[in-house]
Design a protein around this motif. Structure first.
Motif, PDB file in Angstrom:
ATOM      1  N   UNK A 281      48.179  45.204  25.122  1.00 38.45           N
ATOM      2  CA  UNK A 281      46.975  44.384  24.939  1.00 38.45           C
ATOM      3  C   UNK A 281      47.286  43.278  25.968  1.00 38.45           C
ATOM      4  N   UNK A 282      48.477  42.464  25.772  1.00 37.92           N
ATOM      5  CA  UNK A 282      48.618  41.478  26.483  1.00 37.92           C
ATOM      6  C   UNK A 282      48.372  41.791  28.418  1.00 37.92           C
ATOM      7  N   UNK A 283      48.716  42.776  28.678  1.00 34.65           N
ATOM      8  CA  UNK A 283      48.557  43.247  29.949  1.00 34.65           C
ATOM      9  C   UNK A 283      47.132  43.288  30.402  1.00 34.65           C
ATOM     10  N   UNK A 284      46.437  44.236  29.341  1.00 30.49           N
ATOM     11  CA  UNK A 284      45.022  44.171  29.351  1.00 30.49           C
ATOM     12  C   UNK A 284      44.061  42.994  29.479  1.00 30.49           C
ATOM     13  N   UNK A 285      44.535  42.168  28.702  1.00 28.87           N
ATOM     14  CA  UNK A 285      43.774  40.668  28.679  1.00 28.87           C
ATOM     15  C   UNK A 285      43.836  39.893  30.074  1.00 28.87           C
ATOM     16  N   UNK A 286      45.714  39.898  30.538  1.00 27.86           N
ATOM     17  CA  UNK A 286      45.764  39.584  31.778  1.00 27.86           C
ATOM     18  C   UNK A 286      44.821  40.319  33.110  1.00 27.86           C
ATOM     19  N   UNK A 287      44.767  41.241  32.951  1.00 24.96           N
ATOM     20  CA  UNK A 287      44.028  42.151  34.085  1.00 24.96           C
ATOM     21  C   UNK A 287      42.603  41.776  33.751  1.00 24.96           C
ATOM     22  N   UNK A 288      41.995  41.672  32.804  1.00 23.80           N
ATOM     23  CA  UNK A 288      40.505  41.430  32.647  1.00 23.80           C
ATOM     24  C   UNK A 288      40.078  39.773  33.185  1.00 23.80           C
ATOM     25  N   UNK A 289      41.374  38.917  32.698  1.00 26.56           N
ATOM     26  CA  UNK A 289      40.911  37.490  33.383  1.00 26.56           C
ATOM     27  C   UNK A 289      41.281  37.499  34.768  1.00 26.56           C
ATOM     28  N   UNK A 290      42.071  38.412  35.338  1.00 27.05           N
ATOM     29  CA  UNK A 290      42.246  38.396  36.850  1.00 27.05           C
ATOM     30  C   UNK A 290      40.771  39.120  37.712  1.00 27.05           C
ATOM     31  N   UNK A 291      40.262  39.902  36.996  1.00 25.68           N
ATOM     32  CA  UNK A 291      39.002  40.442  37.471  1.00 25.68           C
ATOM     33  C   UNK A 291      37.897  39.234  37.519  1.00 25.68           C
ATOM     34  N   UNK A 292      37.914  38.640  36.181  1.00 24.96           N
ATOM     35  CA  UNK A 292      36.912  37.726  36.220  1.00 24.96           C
ATOM     36  C   UNK A 292      37.171  36.614  37.228  1.00 24.96           C
ATOM     37  N   UNK A 293      38.567  36.219  37.485  1.00 23.27           N
ATOM     38  CA  UNK A 293      38.582  35.183  38.446  1.00 23.27           C
ATOM     39  C   UNK A 293      38.308  35.630  39.801  1.00 23.27           C
ATOM     40  N   UNK A 294      38.615  36.797  40.149  1.00 21.87           N
ATOM     41  CA  UNK A 294      38.065  37.449  41.514  1.00 21.87           C
ATOM     42  C   UNK A 294      36.411  37.053  41.621  1.00 21.87           C
ATOM     43  N   UNK A 295      35.787  37.389  40.408  1.00 20.20           N
ATOM     44  CA  UNK A 295      34.334  37.599  40.711  1.00 20.20           C
ATOM     45  C   UNK A 295      33.838  36.238  40.723  1.00 20.20           C
TER      46      UNK A 295
ATOM     47  N   UNK B 296      36.642  39.572  46.661  1.00 17.50           N
ATOM     48  CA  UNK B 296      37.924  39.635  46.349  1.00 17.50           C
ATOM     49  C   UNK B 296      38.089  40.757  45.222  1.00 17.50           C
ATOM     50  N   UNK B 297      38.664  41.856  45.821  1.00 19.19           N
ATOM     51  CA  UNK B 297      39.099  43.001  45.074  1.00 19.19           C
ATOM     52  C   UNK B 297      40.501  43.244  44.521  1.00 19.19           C
ATOM     53  N   UNK B 298      41.300  42.530  44.785  1.00 20.13           N
ATOM     54  CA  UNK B 298      42.960  42.630  44.500  1.00 20.13           C
ATOM     55  C   UNK B 298      43.061  42.810  43.152  1.00 20.13           C
ATOM     56  N   UNK B 299      42.607  42.228  42.168  1.00 15.47           N
ATOM     57  CA  UNK B 299      42.724  42.495  40.887  1.00 15.47           C
ATOM     58  C   UNK B 299      42.286  44.044  40.419  1.00 15.47           C
ATOM     59  N   UNK B 300      41.464  44.442  40.818  1.00 13.82           N
ATOM     60  CA  UNK B 300      40.634  45.713  40.735  1.00 13.82           C
ATOM     61  C   UNK B 300      41.453  46.486  41.178  1.00 13.82           C
ATOM     62  N   UNK B 301      41.822  46.500  42.504  1.00 15.02           N
ATOM     63  CA  UNK B 301      42.627  47.441  43.357  1.00 15.02           C
ATOM     64  C   UNK B 301      43.981  47.850  42.718  1.00 15.02           C
ATOM     65  N   UNK B 302      44.633  46.565  42.014  1.00 13.83           N
ATOM     66  CA  UNK B 302      45.902  46.831  41.546  1.00 13.83           C
ATOM     67  C   UNK B 302      45.742  47.333  39.954  1.00 13.83           C
ATOM     68  N   UNK B 303      44.397  47.229  39.422  1.00 17.83           N
ATOM     69  CA  UNK B 303      44.325  47.980  38.216  1.00 17.83           C
ATOM     70  C   UNK B 303      44.319  49.470  38.412  1.00 17.83           C
ATOM     71  N   UNK B 304      43.373  49.933  39.358  1.00 16.98           N
ATOM     72  CA  UNK B 304      43.049  51.228  39.835  1.00 16.98           C
ATOM     73  C   UNK B 304      44.315  51.961  40.258  1.00 16.98           C
ATOM     74  N   UNK B 305      45.165  51.158  40.773  1.00 21.64           N
ATOM     75  CA  UNK B 305      46.448  51.618  41.659  1.00 21.64           C
ATOM     76  C   UNK B 305      47.452  51.913  40.419  1.00 21.64           C
ATOM     77  N   UNK B 306      47.461  51.238  39.429  1.00 19.76           N
ATOM     78  CA  UNK B 306      48.539  51.196  38.342  1.00 19.76           C
ATOM     79  C   UNK B 306      48.092  52.162  37.209  1.00 19.76           C
TER      80      UNK B 306
END
Length: 263
Positions: free
Chosen positions: A52-66, A120-130
């Motif tokens: 859950x903590x990782x999910x929250x972090x990933x979602x916030x990173x995607x928001x920041x990229x947007x 900026x797609x780094x957060x999404x690419x990191x999420x998709x690759x992992x």
């Protein structure tokens, strides 16, 4: 505690109370099983919290990229609208019988410049690759994937990857025939956004002056090219506006999911 249970077992065996001993032994097994289940439950809860903590972090990173994309998108949208307005004025003038335009036309804006878009797609690419499945909401996961793989990618291809959609390259040969450079002017009036982290919003453009009015107005090929350029401009503007809307909707959807996860 172990000594306590051991003493009870010894007393029961010494007193030859086999039935009671059997009941006691079963009870001890049940206690051990319950202890194991509790330990497993705690371990599962801890793992769930980590995910859950990782999910929250990933979602916030995607928001920041947007949010990092917004200045770039607004910048390009501002100038596409500016260029489109002058393109339309120029085409109207070319189609009219008048030798002089009714209103002043900024020919340098009608020519425009080549724009590029970087998202900026780094957060999404990191999420998709992992592990994209870390996003627990299936609906949100689909929205995020569509945002990058459909809406964003379409605009990137249209803006960056196909020269036939580059209005500047389409129009430049004709502007070289009918116009001359004069001096540089600052397009301050076109500036709607001022973010020094991205661009200087005041583009210095070489002013153009019309030198062959009759040749310009008789050039049927240029009219077609200009009409096509206007169409491409309108499509790009629509794609940019759709992406801005999608950005807003996705940020709100992520906010809603973050509220659920954090509360």
């Amino acid at each position: 505690m172990l000594q306590f249970f051991k003493k009870i077992r010894q007393n029961l065996l010494a007193e030859s109370k086999f039935t009671k001993y059997l009941i006691y032994a079963l009870g001890e097994i049940v206690l051990v099983v319950i202890g194991i289940l509790i330990a497993l439950q705690i371990n599962n809860w801890n793992e769930s919290k980590k995910i859950e903590v990782r999910e929250i972090g990933q979602l916030k990173s995607i928001q920041e990229d947007i949010m990092l994309d917004e200045p770039d998108i607004k910048f390009n949208l501002t100038y596409h609208k500016l260029f489109l307005d002058s393109e339309q004025q120029l085409l109207n003038y070319m189609m009219s019988p008048n030798l002089k335009p009714e209103n002043p036309i900024k020919y340098e804006h009608a020519l425009g410049i080549s724009l590029i878009l970087i998202l900026h797609e780094s957060a999404f690419n990191n999420l998709r690759n992992n592990n994209l499945n870390i996003i627990s909401s299936q609906k949100l996961k689909k929205e995020i994937s569509n945002h990058y793989d459909s809406f964003g990618k379409t605009l990137l291809i249209f803006e960056n990857d196909h020269p036939q959609f580059d209005n500047y390259l389409l129009k430049r040969p004709y502007f070289l025939k009918y116009f001359n450079y004069k001096d540089k002017v600052s397009s301050k009036e076109s500036t709607l956004h001022n973010n020094p982290d991205y661009y200087n919003p005041e583009i210095e453009m070489n002013k153009l002056i019309l030198i062959d009015t009759l040749g310009l107005k008789k050039d049927e090929e240029f009219k077609i090219v200009l009409a096509e350029s206007i169409l491409y401009s309108k499509i790009k503007i629509q794609l940019y506006e759709n992406l801005m809307l999608r950005n807003k909707e996705l940020i709100e959807a992520i906010d809603t999911e973050l509220f659920k996860l954090e509360n």
